[in-house]
Each structure stands twice: as C-alpha cells, then as structure tokens.
Design an enzyme around this catalytic site. Structure first.
Site, PDB file in Angstrom:
ATOM      1  CB  CYS A 137      -0.922  -0.036   1.220  1.00 64.07           C
ATOM      2  SG  CYS A 137      -1.918   1.449   1.380  1.00 64.07           S
ATOM      3  CB  CYS A 140      -0.488   2.397   4.107  1.00 57.53           C
ATOM      4  SG  CYS A 140      -2.012   1.797   3.428  1.00 57.53           S
ATOM      5  CG  ASP A 141       3.349   1.055   4.336  1.00 56.63           C
ATOM      6  OD1 ASP A 141       2.862   1.500   5.384  1.00 56.63           O
ATOM      7  OD2 ASP A 141       3.207  -0.120   3.964  1.00 56.63           O
TER       8      ASP A 141
END
Ligand SMILES: Cc1cc2nc3c(=O)[nH]c(=O)nc-3n(C[C@H](O)[C@H](O)[C@H](O)COP(=O)(O)OP(=O)(O)OC[C@H]3O[C@@H](n4cnc5c(N)ncnc54)[C@H](O)[C@@H]3O)c2cc1C
Length: 318
Positions: A137, A140-141
């Site tokens: 992701c 997300c990261d």
C-alpha cells in the site's frame, strides 16, 4: 433469553456490505453486519484518491468510505466488529450460525461481502521483509520512502497508480512488469509518460528481495538478459487481489480462482447464502459495481425470506 435471529447477517463492511445493509434497512430487514476490522469501509480506506465514483470527483478513499459508514449508521444499521471463527447451518431451524469470539450470531440469510485482499508475489524475502520495506500500500507506507528509491511490481491500474503516487514523494521509482505492455487503463498512460522519475522495466520479474533488516536489493530477471541486482529502499507489490473466501469454502461453489460463483442477483449454490462485491465472479471489480451488487442482492434476499425461507419471517422490522 431467546437469542436474536437476524433476517440477514452480512459479512464485511466494504462498499458491497454497507450498500446491502442500507438497502436491507430500507426494506425493514433486521440486519447485522459483522466486520473484522476496527473501521469498516473496505479496501478503499487506503486509496489516495477515488476519481470514478459518480458525483464525487477527487474524493479520497477514506472520505468516501466514511460517508458510506455514516449513511449506514444514520439508518440504524447494526455493525459489530468481530473475528468470525465458524459458519454452520442449524440442522433443526435452517438458520445460519456465525461463530465469533464475541459469541454466536444467527441469521435466516447470510451475505458474503468480504471482498478481496492483496495477492502475494511468493518470492524469497517477501515474507521475511514484510513491513521492513516490502509493502502492499503506497498511500499507507509511501511517506517512509521520501526522496528514496523504490520499486512497484505489477502492470495494472493499481500498480501504475501506486507508481504515480510514489513518484511525487520518491527520488526514483522503478515500475517492474513481467509483460511487454501494461494492462493499466489508457487514462493513466499520459501521467506515467510525464513522470520523469518513473522508469518502466518491461519483461522483467522479481526473483528475490534481499536485505538484512530492511529491503536493500531486488534480484531481477529480464528476458534475454538474465538475472541482475537493482538497489532499492522499498518495494510495493501490486500484483492483483485474492478473494477473501476462506470462510465460504465448503459452503458454496467457488470458481478456479477462489471467487464465489454468483451472478448479479447474488445467489450462490446454497439456498439462503448470497454474495456481493469483489468476492463474487464478475468482470469489473470497483466501488460502483460493489455498491450495485449490494443493492441488487437485497431483492434476492427479500425474495428468499418471503418465498423460499422455511424459517418464520415475523422478525421483519417496522
Ligand atoms: C489500492 C486500491 C485502489 C483502488 N481504487 C479504486 C478506485 O479508484 N475506484 C474504484 O471504483 N475502485 C477502486 N478499487 C477497488 C475497490 O476498492 C473495490 O472494488 C471495492 O472496495 C470492493 O468492495 P467490496 O465491498 O466488495 O469489498 P472490500 O472493499 O474488500 O470490503 C470487504 C470488507 O470485508 C471485510 N472482511 C474480509 N474478510 C472478513 C471476514 N472474514 N469477516 C468479516 N469481515 C471481513 C474487510 O475487512 C472489508 O472491510 C481500489 C482497490 C485498491 C486495492
């Protein structure tokens, strides 16, 4: 005290499950959604921008998911967070009994709306370095890799979207695709060509991901060139999705890829068990089609409860 018997229990609070819940509430069905995660919303929660849901241009995935959940709550839909451990049919009553760590829940009809999860690449280093530079992701990261070098593996929409997102943060992005051409929609080609820090490596596969405590290198294999190493700080895997059908195995028919065999009406091979959204066999897996499934399946559920279900329907709410 007599246990509550729901007309419908929905597994999963993504776009399909929440829309089904909204339609079920409007049909006055006593409905419960069981969701394994703390927040519902499904896959889109981690999507940077959704630009194809009609009337909601450029909305973030999180905001759209939140709007779905708020709408469901406003209609009084019951959503419970629970990890499901078993699903059985009560031989005497025909009710579906959903076992969770919070106790059992009973429903006359059951809807699988558990969606799908990220497919794994299955190469050495992937599991060992997950969370240490291996990610599924970018939204997300991605921030952890600001001004660094990363790779995205895949050739579909998600892979190109992840690469474009990362190109705005990272110094360099390799997009690694095993074929000669990308599968992504044409609308993404122009921004991809314009992104000067994205290099597409065609006809290339990842053989290994290496690193001690953090991803350091990818061992790549290019057709005609053989294996070589590429230094990267992180790798984002976007090689497709797998249906969350572990709980459905043995209950309903699945296709060769593990999806629940069901049409637009959501009917499965088992009476009283339905499927909606990404979890079922279909061509286009999107928020809109998941929501459409959620709406359509309630007509089938209502028919089942009124015509085919042998369990009394006197719990239909007013
Ligand atoms: C990175 C990414 C970007 C995307 N971008 C877009 C986009 O821009 N536009 C678009 O239209 N679509 C997009 N999609 C696709 C879209 O997110 C899906 O098609 C849609 O979310 C499917 O909805 P669903 O309800 O069927 O499943 P999901 O969204 O997968 O929701 C399923 C829910 O079920 C829960 N669940 C799973 N197993 C269980 C269980 N055993 N018990 C209880 N709950 C369970 C999950 O936690 C989840 O909340 C994107 C997908 C990804 C991964």
């Amino acid at each position: 005290m007599k246990e509550t018997v729901y007309d419908l229990i929905i597994l999963g609070a993504g776009p399909a499950g929440l829309t089904a819940g909204i339609y079920a509430r409007r049909a006055r069905l006593k409905t419960l959604i069981l969701e394994k995660n703390f927040t519902g919303g499904g896959q889109i929660v981690s999507t940077d921008q959704v630009d194809n849901y009609p009337g909601m241009p450029k909305i973030s995935g999180y905001e759209l998911a939140e709007a779905f959940v708020n709408h469901a709550h406003a209609l009084g839909l019951e959503i419970t967070q629970a990890k499901i451990t078993s699903i059985e049919t009560d031989a005497q009553t025909g009710e579906k009994v959903i076992g969770t760590k919070k106790g059992n829940f009973r429903g006359k009809a059951l809807l699988f709306a558990c969606g799908a999860g990220h497919r794994h690449l299955g190469v050495p280093g992937e599991e060992e370095l997950a969370g240490m530079g291996v990610s599924y992701c970018a939204t997300c990261d991605g921030a952890f890799f600001k001004d660094r070098t990363v790779a995205v593996v895949g050739g579909g929409n998600s892979a190109v979207e992840e690469a474009l997102f990362l190109s705005r943060l990272c110094a360099k992005v390799f997009l690694i695709h095993r074929r000669e051409t990308l599968r992504a929609d044409p609308v993404l080609w122009e921004p991809l060509e314009k992104a000067e820090n994205i290099e597409v490596l065609y006809n290339t596969t990842v053989s290994r991901i290496t690193g001690e405590e953090q991803v350091e290198k990818l061992v790549l294999c290019k057709q005609g060139r053989g294996e070589y190493e590429q230094k990267v700080d992180g790798v984002f895997l976007a090689v497709g999705m797998e249906p969350n059908t572990q709980l459905a195995q043995g209950l309903v028919n699945l296709d060769e890829n593990g999806y629940i065999v069901a049409g637009e009406d959501g009917k499965t091979s088992a009476p009283g068990i339905f499927a909606a959204g990404d979890i079922r066999t279909k061509r286009v897996r999107q928020i809109l089609t998941a929501a459409a499934d959620g709406a359509a399946v309630i007509a089938s559920v209502s028919d089942y409860l009124l015509q085919d279900c042998t369990i009394s329907t006197n719990s239909i709410e007013n």
